[in-house]
Design an enzyme around this catalytic site. Sequence first.
Site, PDB file in Angstrom:
ATOM      1  CD  GLU A   7      -3.230   0.587   2.047  1.00 35.99           C
ATOM      2  OE1 GLU A   7      -3.722   1.508   2.708  1.00 35.99           O
ATOM      3  OE2 GLU A   7      -3.634  -0.589   2.102  1.00 35.99           O
ATOM      4  CG  ASP A 110      -3.037  -1.654   5.401  1.00 35.37           C
ATOM      5  OD1 ASP A 110      -1.889  -2.131   5.430  1.00 35.37           O
ATOM      6  OD2 ASP A 110      -3.381  -0.636   6.036  1.00 35.37           O
ATOM      7  CE1 TYR A 320      -5.122  -3.617   8.308  1.00 35.73           C
ATOM      8  CE2 TYR A 320      -7.242  -4.081   9.341  1.00 35.73           C
ATOM      9  CZ  TYR A 320      -6.498  -3.508   8.332  1.00 35.73           C
ATOM     10  OH  TYR A 320      -7.135  -2.800   7.331  1.00 35.73           O
TER      11      TYR A 320
END
Length: 608
Positions: A7, A110, A320
């Site tokens: 990303e 992600d 995360y």
Amino acid sequence: MKVVIAEKPSVARELAKVFGATGKKDGYIEGKNYSFTWAFGHLLQLAPPQEYGYYGWRVQNLPMLPERFKLSIRKVKTKDGIVDDPSVKKQLDIINKLFEEADEIIVATDAGREGELIFRYIYHYLKCKKPFKRLWISSQTDAAIKDGFRNLKPGTEYDTLFSSAHCRSVSDWLVGMNATQALSISAGNKSVLSLGRVQTPTLAMICSRYLEIKNFVPQTYFQVAIMLNKDGQTFKAVSIQNFKDKEQAKEVFDKVLDVSSGHPAGGHILNVEAKSKKEPPPLLHDLSSIQQEANKKKGYTADQTLGLLQNLYESKLVTYPRTGSRYIGDDIFATIPSLIEKQTNHPDFGKQAQFLLTTTLNKRSVNAKKVTDHHAILPTGENPGYLREDLKAVYEMVVGRMLEAFHKECLKDLTKITVESGSKFTASGTVIKSAGWRSVYNEPDDEKKDEENASLPKVVAGENLPIENKALVEKQTKPKSLYTEATLLKALETAGKEIEDEELRYAMKDSGLGTPATRASIIETLITREYVVREKKNLVPTQKGLAVYDVVKEKKIAQAELTGQWEKRLEEIRSGASVEEFKEEIKAYTRSITAELLQAGKTLAAAV
């Protein structure tokens, strides 16, 4: 050659490092038969209205309902006007070249809705047809990355995730573009009056609360309080009734048999009600709950907290961050003892970590069925070393919550004493018998905040106690508080419904406003649009925000529950529900709100 797309550059560098790839090129890193390239977040977006032939802001263009949506390169402002970002064009050319040369494409954006959208938009824009695999990890540690690459998933497994993300993007375009133009045009085009699918009901909640407080008329009421003595310990009891009329309260006050009236034992104990209560530990943090805690404890904005968590995630210290789950599965639960062990030398948490290693861990946060794309936020077990103050504060909220979540229940005794002395009075008190999870922070119990007594003496029904003092107390009703970011985030989870029970609130998360990952940006958008300002911790609407609210408050676009239902539909698409059905519904909704706002905006013309 295998091409891995991340990303952003920092993540690509970390992935390359794990593989020992060190050949730095323009826009990518290569080595060991891999090339690691990157996006810079959203390189592409849904094209603006003019790319579908809708030029200018005109009533006859509305509603704008493109048959097929196009992708457009991210724009930047220059002296020549708004143009395609040259750095994005350059990076897309590099990605295209690598994709054409690739034997295999590995998606490492992600592992969530937005990450999937970023990659798929690039993939479709470049008209790439090659199959791709997905890296799906919840931690950026070397071990997690290596394990993830050993267990790559077929890209097709995430088609419904992309469908959900794309439908969200389309619905935001349709509602935002049409509603903004409709209101701005009908208000005379004096300024851009931005509206949005989630932004506007959020503004409505803030304005509604503000006006409720502003228009609140406090009501005066009276209570009678008595101070009783049991073996030298005094405690307060208050009349079970509140009185609007002072004279009524005075009658009760005069009947109290206190010591000064010559009654040495004027309080008769009618009843003692004692019950034990088990208070379960809180669930582990998701993004929304840690944003709430960081706002309450440190005053951090939701956006700041998300940025700090992202930093900690990329530094391999937490899992995360954009998760909407507060649960873990049994596989992750198996790693919890080793994570707790890492905290045994912590200056504040060490003692509780040591205790947890000697006892059975609480499994309230363990439920694989409630884990969505990612489990709850946890520390990874990596040594944090030195962290600057704000990063340390958020990291320790993750660690502290982990220890609380797996700790014992808090055991309390709740006591209610009913006293008679010319009228009935009650005294309440809570005694913590075993602090359990509350010992992690040793913070005061919320239930005790409104109690008149720190503790109550042991009394039994039938006893008579002296009343040492009595008082006629004048009080006023109070309005609700203005929204802070913490209380607004909590309200957004349930589309404004006031639900205290955290499990019931969690069950409604798919019907809330926005998602944990988008709520911070919604708040920032309202501030950027000059609809809301921050005053200390409070979110306060501006005159502009109130003027817009006044026009839209009865309209569909401002209804929190309706918007919450759209969120639920988007989540259903993630589970395989019909995309076409949703698109037709959102188009019908767009036609309806556009017509409403073209009429409504006329009353705004004088206000902004």
